[in-house]
Scaffold this motif. Structure first.
Motif, PDB file in Angstrom:
ATOM      1  N   ARG A 149       0.847  -1.192   0.000  1.00 53.62           N
ATOM      2  CA  ARG A 149       0.000   0.000   0.000  1.00 53.62           C
ATOM      3  C   ARG A 149       0.885   1.246   0.000  1.00 53.62           C
ATOM      4  NH1 ARG A 149      -2.739  -3.739   3.180  1.00 53.62           N
ATOM      5  NH2 ARG A 149      -4.852  -4.192   2.411  1.00 53.62           N
TER       6      ARG A 149
ATOM      7  N   VAL B 250       1.022   4.746   0.806  1.00 49.18           N
ATOM      8  CA  VAL B 250       0.207   5.550   1.720  1.00 49.18           C
ATOM      9  C   VAL B 250       0.683   6.993   1.730  1.00 49.18           C
ATOM     10  CG1 VAL B 250      -0.554   5.830   4.115  1.00 49.18           C
ATOM     11  CG2 VAL B 250      -0.229   3.527   3.170  1.00 49.18           C
TER      12      VAL B 250
ATOM     13  N   THR C 156      -4.726  10.183   6.652  1.00 50.71           N
ATOM     14  CA  THR C 156      -6.108   9.736   6.655  1.00 50.71           C
ATOM     15  C   THR C 156      -6.299   8.553   7.598  1.00 50.71           C
ATOM     16  OG1 THR C 156      -5.837   8.155   4.842  1.00 50.71           O
ATOM     17  CG2 THR C 156      -6.339  10.440   4.243  1.00 50.71           C
TER      18      THR C 156
ATOM     19  N   ARG D 128      -7.736   5.826   6.799  1.00 52.41           N
ATOM     20  CA  ARG D 128      -7.371   4.635   6.021  1.00 52.41           C
ATOM     21  C   ARG D 128      -5.862   4.447   5.988  1.00 52.41           C
ATOM     22  NH1 ARG D 128      -9.767   3.887   0.043  1.00 52.41           N
ATOM     23  NH2 ARG D 128     -11.671   4.063   1.316  1.00 52.41           N
ATOM     24  N   GLY D 129      -5.130   5.542   5.840  1.00 49.86           N
ATOM     25  CA  GLY D 129      -3.683   5.448   5.829  1.00 49.86           C
ATOM     26  C   GLY D 129      -3.135   4.988   7.161  1.00 49.86           C
TER      27      GLY D 129
ATOM     28  N   ALA E  54      -3.684   1.295   7.542  1.00 53.02           N
ATOM     29  CA  ALA E  54      -2.722   0.515   6.761  1.00 53.02           C
ATOM     30  C   ALA E  54      -1.381   0.455   7.469  1.00 53.02           C
ATOM     31  CB  ALA E  54      -2.561   1.127   5.369  1.00 53.02           C
TER      32      ALA E  54
ATOM     33  N   GLU F 263      -1.871  -1.113  -4.013  1.00 51.37           N
ATOM     34  CA  GLU F 263      -2.946  -0.127  -4.064  1.00 51.37           C
ATOM     35  C   GLU F 263      -2.430   1.192  -3.517  1.00 51.37           C
ATOM     36  OE1 GLU F 263      -5.562  -0.748  -0.054  1.00 51.37           O
ATOM     37  OE2 GLU F 263      -5.760  -2.332  -1.581  1.00 51.37           O
TER      38      GLU F 263
ATOM     39  N   VAL G  42      -3.269   4.690  -1.212  1.00 54.24           N
ATOM     40  CA  VAL G  42      -4.088   5.362  -0.201  1.00 54.24           C
ATOM     41  C   VAL G  42      -3.729   6.853  -0.250  1.00 54.24           C
ATOM     42  CG1 VAL G  42      -4.684   5.527   2.241  1.00 54.24           C
ATOM     43  CG2 VAL G  42      -4.090   3.301   1.246  1.00 54.24           C
TER      44      VAL G  42
END
Length: 247
Positions: A4, A6, A17, A19-20, A23, A105, A107
């Motif tokens: 990820r 990030v 964030t 989400r970050g 992760a 992905e 982020v």
């Protein structure tokens, strides 16, 4: 397992964030640029996480770490300063991961130009003043710019310019801008935006280079050029106008 990328934000450890942060907290491997990512943020990694400072590593060395983590069955948090969408070197890393069959992905995070605008207490798209923002950089000592993307082109086009990786050559940048914009054009330089040691310098194309030199700002800064810098006037947008038709 997944790598990820990030967005770690512009510098303040709390400008990441949710989400970050999630992760980061759940990845047993973390790659980061030591000169740009705050130590407090690394404290959010799991206990005994494998942390790798990539500041002096080559692309091949970084790729090897990511592939090795994947082969060992570990998720990876690859911290990028600001937002991975801008000047992050993510594209070259993901090309290597695709070739190696490693899933990844992105982020998103808070970009440096957004933190700089917050420090300046200004909107970069003020109705009636400026509605276009160009994010670009200085080409010296870096990858050459594509054809048609020189500073001269953007300066002549108008709008607001946000320059990354340029503060070390502020005088040369100003000289290029002065070929297309007046000496009175407002300019601001924000160094280490959002951090405790943030520096904000305001001026015009006539004096900003001298202000930057006097302040000793040499890195981790963005230059914002255009009438929106510190503007207190402008027309109201159509968004909230009483004349706008509303369902």
């Amino acid at each position: 397992m997944t790598v990820r990328f990030v967005g770690a934000g512009p510098g303040a450890p709390d400008l990441i964030t949710v989400r970050g942060l999630r992760a980061l907290a759940t990845s047993p491997v973390c790659l980061y640029a030591g000169s740009l990512v705050p130590e407090e943020l690394l404290g959010q990694c799991p206990p005994h996480a494998h942390k790798v400072d990539t500041a002096r590593m080559t692309l091949d060395e970084i790729t090897a770490e990511l592939v090795a983590a994947h082969e060992a069955g570990h998720d990876v948090a690859r911290l990028c300063s600001g937002d991975p969408a801008v000047f992050s070197a993510v594209a070259e890393q993901t090309r290597r991961l695709d070739a190696a069959g490693v899933p990844w992905e992105i982020v998103p995070g808070v970009p440096a130009f957004a933190a700089a605008a917050a420090a300046l207490r200004t909107e970069l798209t003020v109705p009636g003043v400026g509605q276009s923002v160009v994010l670009t950089r200085d080409a010296a000592n870096a990858t050459p710019m594509p054809a048609g993307e020189s500073l001269d082109v953007w300066a002549a086009a108008g709008g607001t310019l946000v320059l990354h990786l340029a503060v070390q050559r502020c005088a040369a940048v100003v000289e290029a801008l002065r070929r297309h914009r007046p000496a009175s054009e407002p300019v601001a330089v924000v160094a280490r935006a959002s951090r405790d040691d943030e520096v904000v310098l305001r001026g015009t194309l006539a004096d900003i280079a001298e202000r930057v030199e006097a302040a000793g700002v040499l890195r981790t800064a963005v230059i914002v050029v255009g009438p929106v810098v510190g503007v207190a006037e402008g027309c109201d947008s159509h968004l909230y106008s009483a004349t706008r038709a509303r369902p």
